[in-house]
Enzyme design. Sequence first.
Site, mmCIF file in Angstrom:
data_model
loop_
_atom_site.group_PDB
_atom_site.id
_atom_site.type_symbol
_atom_site.label_atom_id
_atom_site.label_comp_id
_atom_site.label_asym_id
_atom_site.label_seq_id
_atom_site.Cartn_x
_atom_site.Cartn_y
_atom_site.Cartn_z
ATOM 1 N N ARG A 1 26.966 -4.391 -56.874
ATOM 2 C CA ARG A 1 28.082 -5.297 -56.771
ATOM 3 C C ARG A 1 27.864 -6.332 -55.687
ATOM 4 N NH1 ARG A 1 32.670 -0.683 -56.563
ATOM 5 N NH2 ARG A 1 31.831 0.467 -58.305
ATOM 6 N N GLY A 2 26.960 -6.076 -54.799
ATOM 7 C CA GLY A 2 26.806 -6.909 -53.611
ATOM 8 C C GLY A 2 26.453 -8.355 -53.838
ATOM 9 N N GLU B 1 19.597 -10.588 -55.855
ATOM 10 C CA GLU B 1 19.886 -9.393 -55.063
ATOM 11 C C GLU B 1 20.589 -9.811 -53.781
ATOM 12 O OE1 GLU B 1 20.521 -6.345 -54.634
ATOM 13 O OE2 GLU B 1 18.634 -5.249 -54.534
ATOM 14 N N ASP B 2 21.494 -8.980 -53.293
ATOM 15 C CA ASP B 2 22.162 -9.306 -52.037
ATOM 16 C C ASP B 2 21.253 -9.083 -50.842
ATOM 17 O OD1 ASP B 2 22.240 -6.528 -52.319
ATOM 18 O OD2 ASP B 2 24.319 -6.321 -51.685
ATOM 19 N N ASP C 1 16.230 -4.090 -48.544
ATOM 20 C CA ASP C 1 16.136 -3.212 -47.381
ATOM 21 C C ASP C 1 14.844 -2.406 -47.531
ATOM 22 O OD1 ASP C 1 16.760 -1.642 -45.166
ATOM 23 O OD2 ASP C 1 18.504 -0.704 -46.056
ATOM 24 N N PHE D 1 23.233 -3.009 -39.771
ATOM 25 C CA PHE D 1 24.072 -2.751 -40.937
ATOM 26 C C PHE D 1 25.019 -3.935 -41.063
ATOM 27 C CE2 PHE D 1 27.464 -0.847 -43.455
ATOM 28 C CZ PHE D 1 26.714 -0.295 -44.473
ATOM 29 N N VAL D 2 24.963 -4.628 -42.208
ATOM 30 C CA VAL D 2 25.717 -5.866 -42.379
ATOM 31 C C VAL D 2 26.740 -5.760 -43.506
ATOM 32 C CG1 VAL D 2 23.915 -7.343 -41.421
ATOM 33 C CG2 VAL D 2 23.936 -6.871 -43.879
ATOM 34 N N ASP E 1 29.301 -4.741 -48.846
ATOM 35 C CA ASP E 1 30.390 -3.882 -48.371
ATOM 36 C C ASP E 1 29.920 -2.754 -47.471
ATOM 37 O OD1 ASP E 1 30.737 -0.996 -50.233
ATOM 38 O OD2 ASP E 1 29.149 -2.432 -50.689
ATOM 39 N N ARG F 1 33.819 -6.937 -48.363
ATOM 40 C CA ARG F 1 33.114 -7.828 -49.291
ATOM 41 C C ARG F 1 33.676 -9.249 -49.235
ATOM 42 N NH1 ARG F 1 29.917 -4.993 -52.957
ATOM 43 N NH2 ARG F 1 30.593 -2.886 -53.450
#
Length: 180
Positions: free
Chosen positions: A45-46, A101-102, A105, A154-155, A161, A167
């Site tokens: 969903r990102g 892609e958001d 990682d 961590f963002v 989210d 979000r």
Amino acid sequence: MPERPYVIDTLISAKSIAARIEELGRDIRTEFADTDKLIVVGLLRGSFVFIADLVRELDLPVEVDFLEASSYGDGMETSREVRILKDLRGAIEGRDVLVVEDIVDTGFTLAHVTRLLLSRKPAKLRTIALLDKPSRREVDIRADWIGFEIPDEFVVGYGIDFAQRNRNLPFIGKVRFTDA
């Protein structure tokens, strides 16, 4: 999951994001200038905010589809097991495809999705990620285009989210826990 108290510090402003997406849009238009239709595949969903802004920068014939892959659940660490929760609605064989892609990682999700989509024989497949955390990479993969390289933080925000929260922030912020 009990919520730990946290604050969000701005890491990348909304203005910086908008300017970078404009630049990325120019690069993508050049790459796909000869396409009869570009299928833009958002990883849910990102990526939904990023994909909405990005496709508005593409003066190309565009079709949007979504694929939902998960390796995180509600946690902060990847399970390294990528599950496809929602597949594409349409076929991509012989078509030009851009995967959006958001954040990259560890790389497990992008690597899995890229292999899956390449097996469907697109004419051309390229990838773009808003954020890249190369210090966390466990799989040898890099998106063709990167919005911003970020440190191992961590963002949240701009579609990303933490346990389904934050979000809707118009910027990228880093989470700082206040109970430490």
